[in-house]
Design a protein around this motif. Sequence first.
Motif, PDB file in Angstrom:
ATOM      1  N   UNK A   1       0.833  -1.201   0.000  1.00 23.00           N
ATOM      2  CA  UNK A   1       0.000   0.000   0.000  1.00 23.00           C
ATOM      3  C   UNK A   1       0.869   1.253   0.000  1.00 23.00           C
ATOM      4  N   UNK A   2       1.859   1.251   0.892  1.00 26.57           N
ATOM      5  CA  UNK A   2       2.697   2.425   1.105  1.00 26.57           C
ATOM      6  C   UNK A   2       4.079   1.930   1.522  1.00 26.57           C
ATOM      7  N   UNK A   3       5.103   2.394   0.813  1.00 30.15           N
ATOM      8  CA  UNK A   3       6.475   2.032   1.148  1.00 30.15           C
ATOM      9  C   UNK A   3       7.206   3.312   1.529  1.00 30.15           C
ATOM     10  N   UNK A   4       7.319   3.531   2.841  1.00 32.15           N
ATOM     11  CA  UNK A   4       8.062   4.682   3.384  1.00 32.15           C
ATOM     12  C   UNK A   4       7.658   6.010   2.758  1.00 32.15           C
ATOM     13  N   UNK A   5       6.370   6.184   2.534  1.00 33.89           N
ATOM     14  CA  UNK A   5       5.820   7.431   1.989  1.00 33.89           C
ATOM     15  C   UNK A   5       6.344   7.778   0.597  1.00 33.89           C
ATOM     16  N   UNK A   6       6.868   6.789  -0.109  1.00 33.28           N
ATOM     17  CA  UNK A   6       7.409   7.052  -1.445  1.00 33.28           C
ATOM     18  C   UNK A   6       6.301   7.118  -2.491  1.00 33.28           C
ATOM     19  N   UNK A   7       6.558   7.916  -3.509  1.00 28.96           N
ATOM     20  CA  UNK A   7       5.696   7.950  -4.687  1.00 28.96           C
ATOM     21  C   UNK A   7       6.539   7.414  -5.839  1.00 28.96           C
ATOM     22  N   UNK A   8       6.124   6.279  -6.390  1.00 28.89           N
ATOM     23  CA  UNK A   8       6.837   5.649  -7.502  1.00 28.89           C
ATOM     24  C   UNK A   8       5.882   5.409  -8.656  1.00 28.89           C
ATOM     25  N   UNK A   9       6.393   5.559  -9.863  1.00 24.71           N
ATOM     26  CA  UNK A   9       5.627   5.205 -11.060  1.00 24.71           C
ATOM     27  C   UNK A   9       6.544   4.386 -11.934  1.00 24.71           C
ATOM     28  N   UNK A  10       5.972   3.402 -12.593  1.00 24.73           N
ATOM     29  CA  UNK A  10       6.783   2.524 -13.430  1.00 24.73           C
ATOM     30  C   UNK A  10       6.368   1.099 -13.219  1.00 24.73           C
ATOM     31  N   UNK A  11       7.372   0.231 -13.061  1.00 28.40           N
ATOM     32  CA  UNK A  11       7.108  -1.194 -12.875  1.00 28.40           C
ATOM     33  C   UNK A  11       6.226  -1.437 -11.644  1.00 28.40           C
ATOM     34  N   UNK A  12       6.431  -0.641 -10.619  1.00 27.92           N
ATOM     35  CA  UNK A  12       5.642  -0.703  -9.388  1.00 27.92           C
ATOM     36  C   UNK A  12       5.118   0.701  -9.122  1.00 27.92           C
ATOM     37  N   UNK A  13       3.806   0.803  -8.895  1.00 26.35           N
ATOM     38  CA  UNK A  13       3.198   2.104  -8.606  1.00 26.35           C
ATOM     39  C   UNK A  13       2.940   2.191  -7.109  1.00 26.35           C
ATOM     40  N   UNK A  14       3.520   3.216  -6.501  1.00 26.37           N
ATOM     41  CA  UNK A  14       3.333   3.462  -5.069  1.00 26.37           C
ATOM     42  C   UNK A  14       2.961   4.915  -4.840  1.00 26.37           C
ATOM     43  N   UNK A  15       2.072   5.197  -3.894  1.00 35.64           N
ATOM     44  CA  UNK A  15       1.308   4.222  -3.128  1.00 35.64           C
ATOM     45  C   UNK A  15       0.373   3.429  -4.056  1.00 35.64           C
TER      46      UNK A  15
END
Length: 165
Positions: free
Chosen positions: A103-117
């Motif tokens: 759901x949430x990895x250390x408040x990171x925002x990622x886009x690409x292969x893995x979208x976070x949150x």
Amino acid sequence: MLGNQVKSIYLAIGSNLGDKKKNIEKAKYKLIQNNITILNSSSFYESFSWPNPENPKFLNIVLKVTTNHKPLKLIEICKDIEKELGRKKKPKNAPRICDIDILDYENRVLEGELILPHPRMHIRSFVLLPLFEINKNWAHPGSNQHIKTLISLLSNRDIRSIKQI
């Protein structure tokens, strides 16, 4: 504002096939075996299957964890655990023995292969309510919206259709 938040990792585990509670407990055990420490676990929440409420009901929990694994390694471990527990490749949203999402990895925002949150977590009662149970101060890393605000935006039907077990 977000900089002051404790950096935490939140996982959601769901099951709607077989012994759902046992499937979730097995998933938790396998996470621990993979050097993922569980710091907190929500209660179990039961909800209707989406988008087809005719499918078996889901049982869901949210975990607060810590690990040295990077996000892509963590999702790989989660997918491996799903397979070990018997999850088969099926159409999207089909019933499943185990589903583990970051759901949430250390408040990171990622886009690409893995979208976070997680891209749909903010509209899912079965994620927000157990997350609120274990962290009443959580805020969405992308929108900075407080969890109470996100819950207040859910429909009454969404909130009434879930129950804590």
